[in-house]
Design an enzyme around this catalytic site. Structure first.
Site, PDB file in Angstrom:
ATOM      1  N   MET A   1      20.083 -30.845  15.251  1.00 58.12           N
ATOM      2  CA  MET A   1      19.903 -28.872  14.419  1.00 58.12           C
ATOM      3  C   MET A   1      20.702 -28.394  14.671  1.00 58.12           C
ATOM      4  O   MET A   1      19.932 -27.679  15.974  1.00 58.12           O
ATOM      5  CB  MET A   1      17.856 -29.082  15.624  1.00 58.12           C
TER       6      MET A   1
ATOM      7  N   PHE B   1      10.979 -27.394  17.433  1.00 58.82           N
ATOM      8  CA  PHE B   1       9.705 -27.289  18.861  1.00 58.82           C
ATOM      9  C   PHE B   1       9.051 -29.356  18.564  1.00 58.82           C
ATOM     10  O   PHE B   1       8.227 -29.792  17.857  1.00 58.82           O
ATOM     11  CB  PHE B   1       8.833 -26.426  18.873  1.00 58.82           C
ATOM     12  N   GLY B   2       8.262 -29.609  19.621  1.00 59.93           N
ATOM     13  CA  GLY B   2       7.311 -30.387  19.815  1.00 59.93           C
ATOM     14  C   GLY B   2       6.259 -30.520  19.484  1.00 59.93           C
ATOM     15  O   GLY B   2       6.286 -29.507  20.288  1.00 59.93           O
ATOM     16  N   GLY B   3       5.220 -31.419  19.695  1.00 64.69           N
ATOM     17  CA  GLY B   3       3.952 -30.747  19.991  1.00 64.69           C
ATOM     18  C   GLY B   3       2.874 -30.557  18.738  1.00 64.69           C
ATOM     19  O   GLY B   3       2.086 -29.871  18.573  1.00 64.69           O
TER      20      GLY B   3
ATOM     21  N   HIS C   1      14.955 -41.702  19.840  1.00 66.61           N
ATOM     22  CA  HIS C   1      15.706 -40.517  18.525  1.00 66.61           C
ATOM     23  C   HIS C   1      15.812 -39.031  20.228  1.00 66.61           C
ATOM     24  O   HIS C   1      15.115 -38.806  20.426  1.00 66.61           O
ATOM     25  CB  HIS C   1      14.030 -40.405  17.964  1.00 66.61           C
TER      26      HIS C   1
ATOM     27  N   SER D   1      10.110 -39.731  20.590  1.00 66.88           N
ATOM     28  CA  SER D   1      11.316 -38.828  20.326  1.00 66.88           C
ATOM     29  C   SER D   1      11.749 -37.830  22.633  1.00 66.88           C
ATOM     30  O   SER D   1      11.044 -38.182  22.803  1.00 66.88           O
ATOM     31  CB  SER D   1      10.977 -37.252  20.388  1.00 66.88           C
TER      32      SER D   1
ATOM     33  N   ASP E   1       9.231 -37.609  11.102  1.00 74.93           N
ATOM     34  CA  ASP E   1      10.056 -36.579  12.359  1.00 74.93           C
ATOM     35  C   ASP E   1       8.493 -35.456  11.910  1.00 74.93           C
ATOM     36  O   ASP E   1       8.813 -34.387  11.077  1.00 74.93           O
ATOM     37  CB  ASP E   1      10.931 -36.717  12.470  1.00 74.93           C
ATOM     38  N   GLY E   2       7.559 -35.739  12.941  1.00 76.91           N
ATOM     39  CA  GLY E   2       6.970 -34.583  13.311  1.00 76.91           C
ATOM     40  C   GLY E   2       5.602 -34.513  13.225  1.00 76.91           C
ATOM     41  O   GLY E   2       4.975 -34.998  12.289  1.00 76.91           O
TER      42      GLY E   2
ATOM     43  N   HIS F   1      19.468 -37.015  16.072  1.00 77.18           N
ATOM     44  CA  HIS F   1      18.786 -36.242  15.391  1.00 77.18           C
ATOM     45  C   HIS F   1      19.260 -34.673  15.166  1.00 77.18           C
ATOM     46  O   HIS F   1      18.932 -33.712  16.239  1.00 77.18           O
ATOM     47  CB  HIS F   1      17.276 -35.826  15.371  1.00 77.18           C
TER      48      HIS F   1
ATOM     49  N   MET G   1      19.128 -29.247  19.686  1.00 76.81           N
ATOM     50  CA  MET G   1      18.584 -28.026  19.181  1.00 76.81           C
ATOM     51  C   MET G   1      19.886 -26.866  19.514  1.00 76.81           C
ATOM     52  O   MET G   1      19.830 -27.307  20.934  1.00 76.81           O
ATOM     53  CB  MET G   1      17.278 -27.507  19.171  1.00 76.81           C
TER      54      MET G   1
ATOM     55  N   GLY H   1       7.170 -37.711  19.332  1.00 80.95           N
ATOM     56  CA  GLY H   1       7.505 -37.358  20.304  1.00 80.95           C
ATOM     57  C   GLY H   1       6.567 -37.379  21.658  1.00 80.95           C
ATOM     58  O   GLY H   1       5.872 -37.682  22.654  1.00 80.95           O
ATOM     59  N   SER H   2       5.534 -36.238  21.079  1.00 82.34           N
ATOM     60  CA  SER H   2       4.224 -35.859  22.046  1.00 82.34           C
ATOM     61  C   SER H   2       3.280 -36.875  21.802  1.00 82.34           C
ATOM     62  O   SER H   2       2.618 -37.063  22.606  1.00 82.34           O
ATOM     63  CB  SER H   2       3.811 -34.596  21.804  1.00 82.34           C
TER      64      SER H   2
ATOM     65  N   ASP I   1      17.209 -35.739  20.014  1.00 83.44           N
ATOM     66  CA  ASP I   1      16.316 -34.076  19.189  1.00 83.44           C
ATOM     67  C   ASP I   1      17.735 -33.137  20.180  1.00 83.44           C
ATOM     68  O   ASP I   1      17.932 -32.484  21.183  1.00 83.44           O
ATOM     69  CB  ASP I   1      15.194 -33.361  19.289  1.00 83.44           C
TER      70      ASP I   1
ATOM     71  N   MET J   1      11.076 -34.149   7.561  1.00 81.95           N
ATOM     72  CA  MET J   1      10.665 -33.491   8.037  1.00 81.95           C
ATOM     73  C   MET J   1       9.089 -33.276   8.351  1.00 81.95           C
ATOM     74  O   MET J   1       9.051 -32.555   7.582  1.00 81.95           O
ATOM     75  CB  MET J   1      11.097 -32.782   8.895  1.00 81.95           C
TER      76      MET J   1
END
Ligand code: DX5
Ligand code: ZN
Length: 226
Positions: A69, A144-146, A34, A9, A180-181, A67, A38, A202-203, A36, A138
């Protein structure tokens, strides 16, 4: 055996050099980008739109997995298709007419998918499986990432796997199951064992200096799960 795909991501990438970040993760062994989106309305954060998708498009031949959102959804679909998206997913709660939005994505030449928040029921799939190329579960609340992986998501991944297998056994075709997440080296095997084939991270990837080492460690875990 299922094919496994790793989808970094960009949310955790260095936005001051996105093109390089795209090239680097693909060179490091990733399969999909990916992306994102938002809107500070459907989710409490604001990221990037079609202009940025268009800007990264020349940097890779890998599929771009957008994706959304955002709410409303429909007006952005043709814009992202034109900007080079390959896959467009959205949250069913964010569209007044889910079947129409899925149709719009398909008509625009992209693969289409629905995204399920931790509390969103899979029953949104009941009458639209024929228009679905991807189901995205999800494992955090979006925005938010992380964040930490919500363990309950594994149950939903298993349920989604069952729906997909039942549908494709009867009707053929291929439907990807993405998670994802909070996906990391230490939980990716459990996510795969629950039935996922496509893993957003992502992170876990962009937060490390050596992307290749993380992706290789993820693939080693996936090989164990298989
Ligand atoms: C969350 C986004 C995710 C997020 C994943 O709303 O949809 O794609 O960036 O980031 P990590 O892997 O850090 O949880
Ligand atoms: Zn995402």
């Amino acid at each position: 055996m299922r094919d496994f795909r790793i989808a970094p991501s960009l949310l955790s990438a260095d936005f001051a050099c996105l093109g390089q970040e795209v090239r680097d993760v693909i060179a490091a062994g990733a399969d999909i980008i990916h992306f994102d989106v938002m809107d500070n309305h459907y989710v409490p954060n604001l990221t990037v739109g079609p202009l940025v998708c268009e800007a990264i498009r020349p940097h890779t031949q890998a599929p771009i997995d957008v994706h959304l959102m955002v709410k409303p959804v429909d007006s952005l679909v043709p814009m992202f298709a034109k900007a080079g998206a390959d896959i467009i997913t959205f949250h069913p709660e964010a569209s007044e007419h889910i079947d129409r939005t899925l149709g719009l994505i398909k008509e625009s030449g992209c693969k289409a998918g629905l995204v399920f928040n931790p509390a969103t029921p899979l029953s949104y799939l009941d009458h639209v499986m024929d228009k679905i190329d991807m189901v995205l579960i999800m494992s955090v609340n979006p925005g938010f990432g992380g964040q930490s992986f919500i363990p309950h998501a594994l149950e939903k991944v298993r349920a989604a796997r069952q729906r997909i297998d039942e549908y494709t056994a009867k009707h053929g075709g291929e439907i990807w199951l993405e998670v994802d997440g909070g996906v990391k080296v230490d939980n990716i095997a459990a996510v795969a064992a629950a039935g996922a084939d496509t893993f957003v991270a992502g992170s876990a990837i962009y937060g490390q200096p050596d992307y290749q080492a993380v992706i290789a460690a993820m693939r080693a875990e996936l090989a164990k799960a298989a």
